[in-house]
Design an enzyme around this catalytic site. Structure first.
Site, mmCIF file in Angstrom:
data_model
loop_
_atom_site.group_PDB
_atom_site.id
_atom_site.type_symbol
_atom_site.label_atom_id
_atom_site.label_comp_id
_atom_site.label_asym_id
_atom_site.label_seq_id
_atom_site.Cartn_x
_atom_site.Cartn_y
_atom_site.Cartn_z
ATOM 1 N N ASP A 164 0.863 -1.178 0.000
ATOM 2 C CA ASP A 164 0.000 0.000 0.000
ATOM 3 C C ASP A 164 0.897 1.225 0.000
ATOM 4 O O ASP A 164 1.971 1.218 0.617
ATOM 5 C CB ASP A 164 -0.909 0.031 1.236
ATOM 6 C CG ASP A 164 -1.889 1.195 1.160
ATOM 7 O OD1 ASP A 164 -2.788 1.159 0.298
ATOM 8 O OD2 ASP A 164 -1.744 2.145 1.946
ATOM 9 N N MET A 217 4.915 9.840 -4.395
ATOM 10 C CA MET A 217 4.641 8.747 -3.476
ATOM 11 C C MET A 217 5.266 9.172 -2.150
ATOM 12 O O MET A 217 6.442 9.539 -2.109
ATOM 13 C CB MET A 217 5.255 7.440 -3.999
ATOM 14 C CG MET A 217 4.975 6.257 -3.108
ATOM 15 S SD MET A 217 5.265 4.643 -3.896
ATOM 16 C CE MET A 217 7.000 4.727 -4.346
ATOM 17 N N HIS A 219 -5.354 4.389 6.391
ATOM 18 C CA HIS A 219 -4.527 5.302 5.590
ATOM 19 C C HIS A 219 -3.111 5.424 6.141
ATOM 20 O O HIS A 219 -2.408 6.377 5.837
ATOM 21 C CB HIS A 219 -5.185 6.670 5.389
ATOM 22 C CG HIS A 219 -6.377 6.600 4.498
ATOM 23 N ND1 HIS A 219 -6.283 6.350 3.158
ATOM 24 C CD2 HIS A 219 -7.699 6.708 4.762
ATOM 25 C CE1 HIS A 219 -7.485 6.312 2.626
ATOM 26 N NE2 HIS A 219 -8.366 6.520 3.591
ATOM 27 N N ASP A 238 -2.411 -0.497 6.365
ATOM 28 C CA ASP A 238 -3.288 -0.819 5.239
ATOM 29 C C ASP A 238 -2.765 -2.020 4.454
ATOM 30 O O ASP A 238 -3.554 -2.846 3.982
ATOM 31 C CB ASP A 238 -3.487 0.385 4.332
ATOM 32 C CG ASP A 238 -4.453 1.410 4.919
ATOM 33 O OD1 ASP A 238 -5.037 1.141 5.997
ATOM 34 O OD2 ASP A 238 -4.610 2.477 4.310
#
Length: 184
Positions: free
Chosen positions: A12, A25, A160, A165
């Site tokens: 994730d 990212m 999150h 996650d």
């Protein structure tokens, strides 16, 4: 259970927006899908100042903080590649597993190619939503995480936080894998 030659890695990421290259990212979380206690996590310096306020709002991440404390993207991707090498045997293949895998994989693929020249996962990913749809015969609309969770009753939930996650996704993957196994 997982096949002799495959190591399923739940991944994730959290990002500053919807597409790699334009947006950054910011975090990567990963775990072995069938051994979720084996983990990787890192925060990264943004590669641009572009961000979608809603993307940052759900994660509580700060671009300014990550510019200070995050890893350089090349160092982060090297660390991730090293971790992936450490969890894979010489005759095993890594399989990227994600919930809405096209989104997460697009960032991971872009960063691996930009900073290391290759992606240890190759050019494919296994999407839990699509696997669930195939296993249950449901509609695409019924592959939302809330609908899947209502059906499979996982013990975890999405937060999150990239690592949490990834571990939650791994649980959804294992539960869906069980549904697939029952259909054989």
């Amino acid at each position: 259970m997982t096949g002799n030659q495959e190591v399923f890695i739940s991944v994730d990421i959290e990002a500053s927006g919807p597409v790699p290259g334009v947006f950054s990212m910011l975090t990567i979380g990963a775990c072995q899908a069938f051994r979720p206690e084996i983990t990787f996590k890192c925060e990264m310096k943004p590669i641009s100042d572009a961000f979608d306020p809603k993307a940052l709002e759900v994660t509580d991440l700060s671009m300014a903080d990550l510019k200070q404390r995050g890893l350089d993207p090349r160092a982060a991707m090297t660390a991730f590649a090293d971790w992936l090498s450490s969890v894979k045997g010489p005759d095993e293949t890594l399989v990227f597993v994600g919930f809405n895998a096209p989104f997460d994989w697009s960032f991971v693929n872009y960063y691996f190619h930009r900073y290391l020249g290759e992606n240890p996962f190759g050019f494919t990913a296994l999407d839990i939503k699509a696997l669930y749809m195939g296993a249950t015969g449901c509609t695409w609309r019924d592959t939302r995480s809330s609908k899947i969770a209502a059906h499979l009753s996982p013990s975890g939930s999405g937060t999150h936080d990239a690592l949490q996650d990834a571990q939650y996704q791994a649980e959804l993957f294992r539960l869906t894998w069980g549904v697939v196994g029952k259909r054989k």
